[in-house]
Scaffold this motif. Structure first.
Motif, mmCIF file in Angstrom:
data_model
loop_
_atom_site.group_PDB
_atom_site.id
_atom_site.type_symbol
_atom_site.label_atom_id
_atom_site.label_comp_id
_atom_site.label_asym_id
_atom_site.label_seq_id
_atom_site.Cartn_x
_atom_site.Cartn_y
_atom_site.Cartn_z
ATOM 1 N N VAL A 1 60.961 30.697 33.028
ATOM 2 C CA VAL A 1 60.284 31.536 34.021
ATOM 3 C C VAL A 1 59.356 30.698 34.888
ATOM 4 C CG1 VAL A 1 58.625 33.413 34.322
ATOM 5 C CG2 VAL A 1 60.477 33.640 32.648
ATOM 6 N N ALA A 2 58.741 29.672 34.266
ATOM 7 C CA ALA A 2 57.778 28.841 35.002
ATOM 8 C C ALA A 2 58.464 27.798 35.874
ATOM 9 C CB ALA A 2 56.837 28.166 34.020
ATOM 10 N N GLY A 3 59.825 27.698 35.795
ATOM 11 C CA GLY A 3 60.536 26.735 36.611
ATOM 12 C C GLY A 3 60.408 25.313 36.089
ATOM 13 N N ALA A 4 60.513 25.115 34.775
ATOM 14 C CA ALA A 4 60.386 23.785 34.177
ATOM 15 C C ALA A 4 61.558 22.915 34.593
ATOM 16 C CB ALA A 4 60.322 23.908 32.657
ATOM 17 N N THR A 5 61.413 21.616 34.380
ATOM 18 C CA THR A 5 62.455 20.661 34.746
ATOM 19 C C THR A 5 63.643 20.784 33.810
ATOM 20 O OG1 THR A 5 61.544 18.953 33.296
ATOM 21 C CG2 THR A 5 60.682 19.079 35.557
ATOM 22 N N HIS A 6 64.768 20.173 34.247
ATOM 23 C CA HIS A 6 65.962 20.209 33.408
ATOM 24 C C HIS A 6 65.721 19.563 32.048
ATOM 25 C CE1 HIS A 6 68.713 21.819 36.433
ATOM 26 N NE2 HIS A 6 68.081 21.053 37.342
ATOM 27 N N GLY A 7 64.983 18.465 32.070
ATOM 28 C CA GLY A 7 64.718 17.777 30.794
ATOM 29 C C GLY A 7 63.934 18.654 29.836
ATOM 30 N N GLN A 8 62.918 19.352 30.353
ATOM 31 C CA GLN A 8 62.115 20.232 29.499
ATOM 32 C C GLN A 8 62.965 21.381 28.942
ATOM 33 O OE1 GLN A 8 59.094 21.158 32.440
ATOM 34 N NE2 GLN A 8 57.578 19.883 31.369
ATOM 35 N N LEU A 9 63.835 21.930 29.799
ATOM 36 C CA LEU A 9 64.683 23.024 29.332
ATOM 37 C C LEU A 9 65.703 22.548 28.310
ATOM 38 C CD1 LEU A 9 65.290 24.924 32.715
ATOM 39 C CD2 LEU A 9 63.798 25.589 30.836
ATOM 40 N N ASP A 10 66.243 21.318 28.520
ATOM 41 C CA ASP A 10 67.204 20.773 27.551
ATOM 42 C C ASP A 10 66.560 20.595 26.186
ATOM 43 O OD1 ASP A 10 69.179 20.764 29.436
ATOM 44 O OD2 ASP A 10 68.957 18.640 29.963
ATOM 45 N N ARG A 11 65.339 20.035 26.190
ATOM 46 C CA ARG A 11 64.648 19.824 24.901
ATOM 47 C C ARG A 11 64.323 21.166 24.231
ATOM 48 N NH1 ARG A 11 62.363 15.701 28.001
ATOM 49 N NH2 ARG A 11 60.575 17.005 28.597
ATOM 50 N N ALA A 12 63.922 22.166 25.001
ATOM 51 C CA ALA A 12 63.606 23.486 24.429
ATOM 52 C C ALA A 12 64.854 24.131 23.831
ATOM 53 C CB ALA A 12 62.995 24.382 25.504
ATOM 54 N N GLU A 13 66.009 24.005 24.541
ATOM 55 C CA GLU A 13 67.255 24.584 24.031
ATOM 56 C C GLU A 13 67.725 23.862 22.765
ATOM 57 O OE1 GLU A 13 70.014 24.423 27.209
ATOM 58 O OE2 GLU A 13 69.005 25.966 28.424
ATOM 59 N N ALA A 14 67.520 22.539 22.725
ATOM 60 C CA ALA A 14 67.925 21.775 21.533
ATOM 61 C C ALA A 14 67.114 22.208 20.313
ATOM 62 C CB ALA A 14 67.753 20.279 21.795
ATOM 63 N N LYS A 15 65.803 22.350 20.509
ATOM 64 C CA LYS A 15 64.963 22.818 19.395
ATOM 65 C C LYS A 15 65.392 24.203 18.939
ATOM 66 C CE LYS A 15 60.788 20.224 20.656
ATOM 67 N NZ LYS A 15 59.380 20.337 21.091
ATOM 68 N N MET A 16 65.700 25.071 19.918
ATOM 69 C CA MET A 16 66.101 26.435 19.580
ATOM 70 C C MET A 16 67.429 26.437 18.803
ATOM 71 S SD MET A 16 66.385 29.698 22.152
ATOM 72 C CE MET A 16 67.731 28.920 23.080
ATOM 73 N N ARG A 17 68.420 25.634 19.252
ATOM 74 C CA ARG A 17 69.700 25.569 18.547
ATOM 75 C C ARG A 17 69.533 25.005 17.140
ATOM 76 N NH1 ARG A 17 71.608 23.970 23.706
ATOM 77 N NH2 ARG A 17 71.413 21.785 23.107
#
Length: 294
Positions: free
Chosen positions: A51-67
């Motif tokens: 929602v905050a418009g984070a960078t691709h790298g930040q979103l990739d790391r967040a998705e990896a932690k979630m998976r």
């Protein structure tokens, strides 16, 4: 000094295993609960970054932690399901072990009863023999003493034969009970094969044919291969015509193993065309008119 650990029985082993598995399930459920909370936190963090418009790298790391957390939760759910299956299987095994333990205890009690009867038989036999010998002492024996001696000796032989029979039957019941294919009613008063009327003198015999006779206005019927108390006045007729025999007879012991001791039920053998009318048979022997069949 060596200490020997007592070997656990089947029931104790299954109870211990069930306790361990339930404790392991409780721990796994607590771990899964923490993992699912962490997963919700990871999902919320990824949602905020998106929602905050984070960078691709930040979103990739967040998705990896979630998976990673999702994979951990999936593995823990599978372990929890496996533990549930193991617990259900152990509960079934425990129930069967408890049932087998109860069957073994009942079988042991039945065998103890048979052993107690066997231990009491010699004392009874000695006492009966002593009573017979006492009634035969004397230079002149009154007819009453002779009849008494004969009656006691017949009773002695009948009790010895019955004791052998009941001990054999009890051991057979114990074997079937231990194997789980016997229906033994606990605490139920055993019904005798036939209720003897107090005014009728009877002899316990084994029928070889279906029989009927009359006692007053009542017609008594019994099937073949059954233990029954037959009135003594009809016993000679049944024996002479081979429709019954004593319990001590060798063929009776074989027939009991083949057919069992039987049980008299009301109306049993009602329509059997082979039924022997003992009253009519006795009347024919004495030359009298055959009795009416009710």
């Amino acid at each position: 000094m060596a200490f020997f650990k007592r070997e656990l029985g089947p029931v104790e082993s299954f109870e211990s295993a069930l306790k361990r598995k339930r404790a392991a399930r409780q721990k796994m459920a607590e771990r899964l609960n923490l993992t699912e909370k962490l997963l919700e936190e990871q999902r919320a963090a990824a949602r905020r970054l998106a929602v905050a418009g984070a960078t691709h790298g930040q979103l990739d790391r967040a998705e990896a932690k979630m998976r990673s957390v999702e994979d951990r939760a999936r593995g823990q759910r599978a372990e929890l399901d496996e533990l549930d299956e193991q617990i259900a299987s152990t509960e079934r095994a425990l129930a069967e072990a408890v049932l087998q333990r109860d069957r073994n205890r009942l079988a042991d009690d039945i065998l103890a009863l048979a052993a107690a009867i066997e231990q009491a038989v010699p004392q009874f036999n000695s006492s009966a023999v002593a009573l017979v010998q006492a009634s035969q002492k004397g230079v002149v024996l009154p007819p009453e003493a002779t009849r008494f001696s004969t009656s006691v000796d017949e009773m002695r032989r009948e009790v010895l034969s019955s004791a052998d029979l009941i001990c054999w039957e009890l051991r057979s019941i114990a074997v079937r009970t231990r194997a789980g294919n016997a229906n033994v009613a606990l605490g139920a008063s055993a019904e005798p094969h036939q209720r003897p009327s107090p005014e009728t003198e009877r002899q316990l015999i084994y029928t070889l044919s279906p029989l009927l006779w009359r006692e007053g206005d009542e017609v008594r019927r019994v099937p073949a291969f059954t233990l029954v108390g037959l009135p003594r006045d009809l016993l000679p007729v049944a024996l002479r015509h081979q429709h019954a025999d004593y319990l001590s007879a060798r063929r009776v012991q074989t027939l009991i193993q083949v057919h069992g001791s039987g049980s008299v039920q009301e109306g049993q053998g009602q329509d059997d065309p082979e039924t022997i009318d003992l009253d009519a048979l006795a009347a024919e022997e004495t030359g009298g008119a055959p009795a009416n069949v009710a």
